[in-house]
Write an enzyme that holds these catalytic residues in place. Structure first.
Site, PDB file in Angstrom:
ATOM      1  N   HIS A   1      40.762  41.766  31.252  1.00 23.54           N
ATOM      2  CA  HIS A   1      41.961  42.153  30.512  1.00 23.54           C
ATOM      3  C   HIS A   1      43.131  42.162  31.488  1.00 23.54           C
ATOM      4  CE1 HIS A   1      44.206  44.058  27.186  1.00 23.54           C
ATOM      5  NE2 HIS A   1      44.929  44.544  28.187  1.00 23.54           N
ATOM      6  N   CYS A   2      44.189  41.445  31.144  1.00 23.46           N
ATOM      7  CA  CYS A   2      45.336  41.306  32.050  1.00 23.46           C
ATOM      8  C   CYS A   2      46.547  42.042  31.475  1.00 23.46           C
ATOM      9  CB  CYS A   2      45.677  39.827  32.259  1.00 23.46           C
ATOM     10  SG  CYS A   2      47.091  39.572  33.355  1.00 23.46           S
TER      11      CYS A   2
END
Length: 283
Positions: free
Chosen positions: A128-129
């Site tokens: 997850h960025c």
């Protein structure tokens, strides 16, 4: 559809995205109006080339960045696994049997993991960025790797274009600096140079790491967990050769590998594997 699905949580995570866009907006102002235009007549050929390259890099960066943000990385389809009778189970529990998500209770296809931020399972999840306010997975991984690539391209273009200004600024006397430009002007161009170096040089290593992951056909999660293979040969069953690995992510047409357009290969549920004896993972 992705934005509507996430609702207010998606909007709440936009601060890093807005920061990046704000930084790019200021960088455009500094590059064009503080660096390029004042020196255009004395360095016309060089500035024309740098402006052209800068705008190409900027368009590719923005397109890749936005597509990473708005593209759904992929979720477990309705009816899985009943409607996917031919799906493989390369990854199994150590005690045997299909994997099930402990949080959402769904059967998980190979390479699928649950994101605690997005509150769902993501196909071929990488990570997850927060900088794109999205999970990076099967559906948008190409856009993410191009976002990194074109950030490096854009940063190095900015740093190289402003290098001569920075050198002349440091080599000039205080009197010459006062004559040629105001202090705020010079400081902003030097900050532009430093930001270009940070993003161009710093993210180059990060981008190289992800190109290595593509070469090996692993995700960030898989590289951290390690493929615990049941057989003693201990090969990654998803590694089907570097060319096929790159085509799975970037597409079959090499001319479009670095352009943020995508015709996804497969469905994110089934992946080509090595021979059967190398194809069982313990997770």
């Amino acid at each position: 559809a992705l934005v509507a699905m996430r609702g207010w949580k998606w909007w709440g995570g936009l601060a890093p995205v807005l920061f990046v866009l704000g930084l790019v907006g200021w960088g455009y102002y500094a590059f064009m109006f503080l660096l390029t235009i004042p020196s255009f007549q004395t360095q016309m050929i060089g500035r024309i080339i740098s402006v052209f390259v800068f705008h190409v890099a900027l368009v590719l960066f923005l397109a890749s960045f936005i597509r990473t943000i708005v593209t759904d990385p992929g979720g477990i389809p309705n009816g899985f696994p009943a409607t996917y009778q031919d799906h493989q189970n390369v990854e199994t529990k150590e005690v045997g049997g299909e994997r099930k998500c402990a949080k959402c209770g769904l059967s998980k296809p190979d390479r699928t993991h649950h994101c605690s931020i997005c509150k769902r399972c993501v196909l071929k999840m990488d990570h997850h960025c927060p900088w794109v306010n999205n999970c990076v997975g099967w559906g948008n991984y190409k856009f993410f790797i191009l976002f990194l690539t074109h950030t490096v391209f854009l940063g190095l273009t900015v740093a190289f274009s402003s290098l001569d200004y920075v050198l002349r600024y440091f080599w000039s006397s205080p009197e010459e600096r006062a004559t040629n430009t105001d202090v705020a002007h010079g400081i902003q161009v030097m900050i532009l140079f430093i930001v270009g170096l940070i993003f161009g040089g710093g993210l180059a290593l990060f981008a190289a790491t992800h190109y290595r992951f593509i070469y090996l056909n692993v995700t960030t999660i898989e590289s951290m967990m390690g493929h615990r293979v049941r057989q003693t040969r201990r090969k990654n069953p998803f590694d089907v050769g570097w060319r096929n690995n790159f085509q799975q992510v970037l597409g079959t047409n090499p001319w479009l590998w670095f352009i943020p357009v995508a015709k996804l290969n497969g469905d994110g549920i089934r992946f080509p594997t090595r021979e059967a004896e190398d194809s069982t993972l313990l997770v």
